[in-house]
Write a protein that holds these residues in place. Structure first.
Motif, short mmCIF file in Angstrom:
data_model
loop_
_atom_site.label_atom_id
_atom_site.label_comp_id
_atom_site.label_asym_id
_atom_site.label_seq_id
_atom_site.Cartn_x
_atom_site.Cartn_y
_atom_site.Cartn_z
N ARG A 194 0.82 -1.22 0.00
CA ARG A 194 0.00 0.00 0.00
C ARG A 194 0.85 1.27 0.00
N PRO B 170 3.05 -5.55 8.31
CA PRO B 170 2.45 -4.28 8.76
C PRO B 170 1.29 -4.46 9.74
N PRO C 88 -0.79 -4.64 12.95
CA PRO C 88 -0.66 -4.32 14.38
C PRO C 88 -0.79 -5.57 15.26
N ASN D 9 3.07 4.66 13.84
CA ASN D 9 2.34 5.19 15.00
C ASN D 9 2.29 4.16 16.13
N HIS D 10 2.36 2.87 15.79
CA HIS D 10 2.26 1.85 16.84
C HIS D 10 3.51 1.76 17.72
N TYR E 222 4.14 -5.54 17.21
CA TYR E 222 4.45 -4.85 15.95
C TYR E 222 5.11 -3.50 16.26
N GLY F 250 1.32 7.36 9.95
CA GLY F 250 0.00 7.23 10.59
C GLY F 250 -0.85 6.19 9.91
N ASN F 251 -1.96 6.61 9.36
CA ASN F 251 -2.91 5.67 8.73
C ASN F 251 -3.09 6.08 7.27
N TYR G 155 -13.82 6.76 12.35
CA TYR G 155 -12.66 6.27 13.09
C TYR G 155 -11.82 7.50 13.45
N ARG H 184 -9.44 8.07 15.61
CA ARG H 184 -7.99 7.88 15.68
C ARG H 184 -7.38 7.91 14.28
N MET I 3 -4.66 10.65 12.44
CA MET I 3 -3.32 10.26 11.92
C MET I 3 -3.37 9.90 10.43
#
Ligand code: NAI
Ligand SMILES: O=C1O[C@H](COP(=O)(O)O)[C@@H](O)[C@H](O)[C@H]1O
Length: 253
Positions: free
Chosen positions: A13, A72, A74, A110-111, A146, A174-175, A185, A187, A191
């Motif tokens: 992605r 990737p 989480p 971000n994680h 992760y 981020g996302n 969403y 969150r 991000m």
């Protein structure tokens, strides 16, 4: 960057967002575990990033690396992040310094700092009025294995920067979603990283001068809890998108 760029994880992605935006601007060597379904620019190498010999071959003549390849998820189990994200990143970094690569761009996440999102802070920290910000100087606080693997990747990058003089930027992405931010969403909207901002972030990471940086990679969302100032200052990142410009899938500004 005039020399060829190795893009690991090119079929995924993030790789797609980068190649859609700046695919014509560099000489690419794209790498992934399996061959692509669609044509990619430049050469393609199908190899596993934990394969030392294959990584040494893939690195020949390369001036910069954008390292995306890895697990990737989480929720990925320890066995997978240990192999793909930690060992794989170490293998790529070693091959890069052996080749004398100039710049290394690491896809962190971000994680790596997910545990800052405590019950006390959420959901307020995802909202426009909230002033809580992380800026990359904080220690990692991973929310899962992760995230631990991404913090380990940042530390491996620091080691190779300090001991082998490799210039590194770790992007805590981020996302990433295409066309519009995540829906329902908060969150994810805080991000969100749009495809064109993602490509611009990669371009700035290839062109700017830096030593070792940890920067947040999100669009200029009204909702945010990551500061964009360090990325603006260090690499000249100027995001153009903002999740507040959308009502669901529709752009409303
Ligand atoms: N998509 C997102 O929103 C975010 C992604 N990231 C990071 O960005 C990177 C790319 O993520 P996505 O594009 O979403 O993932 P993806 O799953 O869409 O693509 C992963 C890519 O890595 C390759 N790959 C995986 N393991 C490999 C291995 N052992 N050897 C060779 N190639 C391997 C796959 O072939 C594929 O090309 C990952 O490191 C991920 O942790 C970080 C934050 C957010
Ligand atoms: O690092 C990553 O983060 C994004 C956003 O996390 P999420 O938990 O809000 O979905 C995730 O979608 C992506 O798969 C992951 O690599």
């Amino acid at each position: 960057m005039d020399d060829p760029v190795l893009l690991t994880g090119a079929t995924g992605r993030v790789g797609t967002a980068i190649l859609d935006g700046i695919g014509d601007d560099y000489e690419w060597r794209c790498l992934a575990r399996s061959p692509p379904e669609d044509d990619l620019p430049g050469e393609f190498v199908a190899a596993d990033i934990t394969d030392e010999d294959a990584m040494n071959d893939a690195m020949e003549g390369i001036g910069a690396v954008i390292h995306l390849a890895g697990d990737p998820r989480p929720e990925a189990p320890w066995s997978s992040v240990l192999e793909n994200n930690i060992d794989g990143t170490k293998t790529i970094l070693q091959a890069a310094v052996d080749e004398g690569v100039e710049k290394f761009v690491f896809a962190s996440s971000n994680h790596a700092v997910g545990a800052f999102e405590t019950d006390e802070r959420t959901p307020e920290m995802y909202r426009t009025h909230d002033e809580f910000r992380l800026d990359g100087t904080e220690l990692p606080r991973p929310g899962n294995f992760y995230g631990v693997s991404k913090a380990a990747g940042e530390t491996l990058c620091r080691y190779y920067h300090d001991h082998y003089d490799l210039d590194v930027v770790c992007l805590r992405i981020g996302n990433l979603t295409k066309n519009h931010p995540p829906i329902d969403y908060e969150r994810g909207q805080a991000m969100w990283l749009s495809h064109r901002d993602c490509a611009h972030l990669a371009e700035r990471s290839l062109e700017a001068d830096y030593d070792y940086e940890i920067l947040y990679g999100i669009s200029d969302n009204d909702r945010k809890y990551y500061s964009l100032e360090p990325a603006k200052e260090a690499i000249g990142y100027e995001p153009r998108d903002n999740s507040a410009q959308f009502d669901g899938k529709e752009r409303v500004d």
